[in-house]
Structure formats: C-alpha cells, structure tokens
Design an enzyme around this catalytic site. Structure first.
Site, PDB file in Angstrom:
ATOM      1  N   GLY A 197       0.914  -1.153   0.000  1.00  0.00           N
ATOM      2  CA  GLY A 197       0.000   0.000   0.000  1.00  0.00           C
ATOM      3  C   GLY A 197       0.930   1.173   0.000  1.00  0.00           C
ATOM      4  O   GLY A 197       1.762   1.310   0.873  1.00  0.00           O
ATOM      5  N   THR A 198       0.849   2.016  -0.960  1.00  0.00           N
ATOM      6  CA  THR A 198       2.073   2.711  -1.378  1.00  0.00           C
ATOM      7  C   THR A 198       1.809   4.090  -1.889  1.00  0.00           C
ATOM      8  O   THR A 198       0.679   4.470  -2.148  1.00  0.00           O
ATOM      9  CB  THR A 198       2.640   1.906  -2.563  1.00  0.00           C
ATOM     10  OG1 THR A 198       3.098   0.686  -2.072  1.00  0.00           O
ATOM     11  CG2 THR A 198       3.742   2.601  -3.286  1.00  0.00           C
TER      12      THR A 198
END
Lengths: 242, 275
Positions: free
Chosen positions: A42-43
């Site tokens: 998750g970036t």
C-alpha cells in the site's frame, strides 16, 4: 547489463546477497492472526520525466493489514541498467512480475546486442498484468532512459493498460497528492526541481496515507546511469502537521 | 558446373572431403540464375531495383511481384526460387508480427535478418530437407539511418561494410557485430557486372531520389537483350522522404527513372557506335 563487459560472478556472494535481501525475522514477528493478511505495498509511487531522464520516487512501507511488515522497503526495482519499475499492489505479485520481465529483457538485450527500449520493458510488464488480470493485483510504473526517445515514463495499472505519461502516480497514497501535483507540476522542469517536487509529494502522501510511510527512496535515471537517493524519515521536508 | 560434387552432394547433411556442403552451393546457383536484384543504400534511404524477366506474352503487367513488404517499414526483395522466397516472406511477416505483439515496437531489421538467417540455416543441417534456393534482401530506414541486409541460402547474413557477397563461403552461420549491413548489393544473372557498376557510385553521398535512378540505370545496363527479351523493372524505396515506410515508387518517379535509364543506355550505345 553491459553485454560486452559482464561483471564477475561469485556464487557464494550471490547466495548471501539473496538471503540478506529479505528479512527472515518476518516469519517470527508477524502475529498469527495477522499472517493471513496479504502483504501489500500500500504505497505511494511517482515517476516524472524531465529533459534528459526521469526521476522516480516511492515510500518505504510494506503493510499486511495494519501491521507494518517492512518499514524500509525498496520499491524501485531495476529491470535493466537504465530501466526501473515502481511497484504497488500485492508485494508477491509485483516481485514475480519484475523478476520475469528482468529475465525477458536480459535475454532480449543479449539477442539484440544493445540495451532494450523503455517501451519494450513497459510492454513486457503490461503483457503479464493483462494476461493474469483476474489473478494479479499489481499496479506498476516503468520508467527509464534509452537512446532512442530519452527519458520516458509508462504507467501499467491494474487491468493491463499501457500509457505513456510525463508524470505518473500510483498506489494508495497517490490519491492524496493528485491535487498537489496538478497544481505544482509544469512541463520542462529541471532535474533539481523534479527531485524537490517528487520528494515533497511523497512526504505529503506519507503524512496522510496510513498504508504509506517510512522514508522516501528516490532515483534519477539518465544517459550516464542511475543515481539512488534515500531520504530518511527525519530528513524529509517539513510539512505543517494539522 | 556438373559433376563437381561426385557423390558428396546428395544431401545437405554430408560434407565433402574438402569441407564443403555442396547442396548449399547448388542452392546459391539457383540464386545466380534468377533475374538481377539490386539494393543501394544511399545517404537517406535504400532503393531496390529488380529485373523481372517475363517468359510469356500472356503475362499481366504488375503481377508476380519480387519486392514485398514485411512490416510497414521493412522491404524484402527476393532472388532465386520464388516459391521458396514466398515461404521466407511468410516467416518474416510472422516474426515481425510476433515481435510487435510481444514488445510493442516494430521489429528492428537487424534482428529480423538474424531470425531469418537462423531459419534458413536450419534447412542446411538435415538430409530430409533441402536448403532454400533463394536470397532475400531486407531494407529499412530506422532511427539510426538506412540499413540493408542480405540473407543467403547458407544462412549467412552479411553485415559487413563491403560490396561482395561471398557465395562459396564456408562459414554457415556467421554473426558479425558490425552494424551497418551492405552499402550496395547485387545478385542474380548479371551480378558481377552489376556489382562493378555499383562500385563506381558514391553511395554515401547520394540522395535517395538519385539512387533510385541509378538503380534503374544499372538494371537496364546489365539486362541481356539477347537471352531474355522481355523484362519488367520493379522499383521500391524506403527512406526519409517516405518517412520510414517501404513502398513502391510513385508512378512519376518510376517513369522518370525508366527514362533516365533508357537515355543513358542510348548514350552508351552512341559512344560504342562512334568507336
């Protein structure tokens, strides 16, 4: 990879490096109830073209649900000497894709006796994502430099699209910085301006997105090669913390 | 020409005592017997000219082409057994199509030449197939300039900067790393004469528009009026002025080139008469 001057190969060193790449402590540290959560990057990932090359940036958090599995991940993965990909989505899927594409490009560059074009790398990534679109969760950005077209950024999001863009954002944290980039990006920026913009954008995303955090990893790719810059947490630019 | 092989020439899987594979050399003879094909690599493009010998009065003009397109940007001119060439053309088109599907960009002509070399070479290894009796030329204008390659029946794909095709070469599968390909090449009935004529030209400075005229002129010069009365000239080009697309020359350019060729023929014959 330079086909004419290959690096010397040391099997033991290679094995050690491979083992050290991924922390073995993960298995012991993750509580049992967390283990079934898919590990995702998750970036926040950003890539930007400038005249003469590209600037890439990403945060360094890998999370499994609310547990931070790795707080200093490297999401900037080399595909060739001058082409990198930025990974977002499932960590396993994106690692697998980048390994396969790395192999394909190495083979192709040996056949053609010259480094592959960025467009070719992006197509290889996109082909994989499209072929397994029902199974993969992978949003990737391929950016690099080649002799023919200079610096290029290609976006390969979830379904298997391929599109070239001057600036590309990806990952869960990108939603918080679209407005910032819309406001501050202008064409024909210098390398320094791009670096500052990318770093600021990542910092803002880290501040607001729970799945992004840690430090910022930057890279600049141009004709001369790749320059990696790691900006640690305490060195990130100051933003007003509401 | 006959009885050179005497016993060692029955299949491509046999060497002769002096290290030659006769079947491959015989395949080259098939190439030598065909109508002349010329390729000229000029400063900003490549020109093809083919002497298409017409064997029947019932022949319809423009049919049975010897210059084809592989992808939009690559032209292929063929010499030798045309049916064999048709298969090579199909293979080339498949390769180009697959490359574009896999990698999203048009196939580089050097890579295509290598792939065709490998394919043609495979047919020189076994006793149950015969080598291809055709030679193909590949031309394209890519971002680093015009390129011209020739692939022979033996599978050799010469990328040297010289004008000679070594037909009896014993190197069946040679990769050389010099990128440029041919400056000019000729193959077929009148290849020696044609090569001599090509050597007289300064191709590195010549523009494509002049190159196409020179190619037509050479074809007319080397054509043997006595043995093959009727022939049709096929001209094609690829270069900066066609924006990298390979195509047959437009009608007006074709007619100009023919006129130029016929005029220089008459000049030459006038000179002879004076002597």
């Amino acid at each position: 990879m330079d086909v004419c001057n290959p690096p010397t190969y040391d099997a033991e060193e290679e094995l050690l490096r491979h083992q050290k790449q991924y922390s073995q402590m993960d298995k012991l540290l993750i509580p049992a109830e967390m283990r079934h959560q898919p590990v995702s990057t998750g970036t926040t990932i950003i890539a930007m073209e400038y005249d003469g090359g590209v600037v890439l940036g990403a945060d360094t958090r890998t999370s499994a649900g609310s547990f931070v599995v790795n707080r200093f991940t490297d999401k900037l993965t080399p595909l060739t000497d001058r082409i990198y990909c930025l990974r977002s989505g499932s960590a396993a899927d994106t690692q697998a894709i980048s390994q396969v594409v790395q192999y394909q490009l190495e083979f192709l560059s040996a056949e053609m006796n010259e480094p592959p074009l960025v467009k070719i790398a992006a197509n290889c990534v996109r082909r994989m994502i499209y072929q397994y679109r029902d199974d993969f969760v992978a949003g990737m950005i391929v950016a690099g430099w080649d002799k023919k077209l200079g610096g290029q950024v290609y976006s390969c999001p979830l379904g298997g699209l391929l599109v070239r863009q001057p600036v590309s954002l990806g990952g869960s944290g990108s939603t918080y910085i679209w407005g910032f980039l819309d406001n501050n990006y202008k064409p024909n920026m210098t390398k320094k301006e791009c670096l500052e913009l990318v770093l600021k954008a990542i910092t803002l995303a880290i501040t607001r997105d729970g799945s992004s955090g840690g430090c910022a990893r930057l890279a600049v790719i141009d004709a001369q090669g790749v320059e990696r810059i790691d900006v640690l947490g305490n060195e990130l630019p100051k933003v007003y913390d509401l | 020409m006959s009885s050179i092989g005497s016993g060692y020439d029955l299949s491509a899987s046999q060497f002769s005592p002096d290290g030659r594979v006769f079947q491959v050399e015989y395949a080259n003879k098939a190439v030598e017997a065909s109508g002349t094909v010329i390729g000229l690599r000029c400063k900003d493009g490549v020109a093809f000219a083919v002497e298409k010998i017409i064997t029947s009065r019932l022949y319809e003009k423009g049919s049975s082409k010897r210059i084809h397109n592989v992808d939009k940007h690559i032209g292929m001119a063929v010499a030798g057994l045309l049916a064999d060439a048709k298969q090579i053309l199909t293979v080339a088109r498949d390769e180009a199509k697959q490359y574009k599907y896999d990698y999203g960009v048009s196939i580089p002509v050097k890579y295509l030449a290598d792939r065709l070399s490998m394919y043609m070479h495979a047919y020189t290894l076994y006793g149950f197939v015969r080598p291809f009796g055709c030679q193909v030329f590949l031309a394209s204008y890519e971002h680093d300039g015009p390129q011209l390659y020739a692939v022979e029946p033996s599978g050799v794909n010469n990328v040297l900067k010289n004008l000679f095709i070594n037909l009896s070469s014993n190197s069946f599968f040679s990769f050389t790393l010099i990128k440029s390909g041919y400056f000019g090449c000729a193959v077929g009935k009148a290849q020696q004469t044609a090569k001599t004529e090509i050597e007289k030209l300064k191709l590195t400075d010549m523009k494509l528009e002049d190159g196409i005229k020179e190619a037509a002129k050479i074809i007319y010069q080397v054509h043997d009026e006595v043995k093959d009365r009727m022939f049709e000239l096929e001209l094609s080009w690829v270069g900066k002025n066609t924006e990298g697309k390979h195509e047959r020359v437009p009608t007006n350019v074709y007619e100009d080139a023919e006129k130029y060729a016929k005029a220089s023929l008459e000049e030459a014959s006038d000179d002879e008469d004076e002597m």
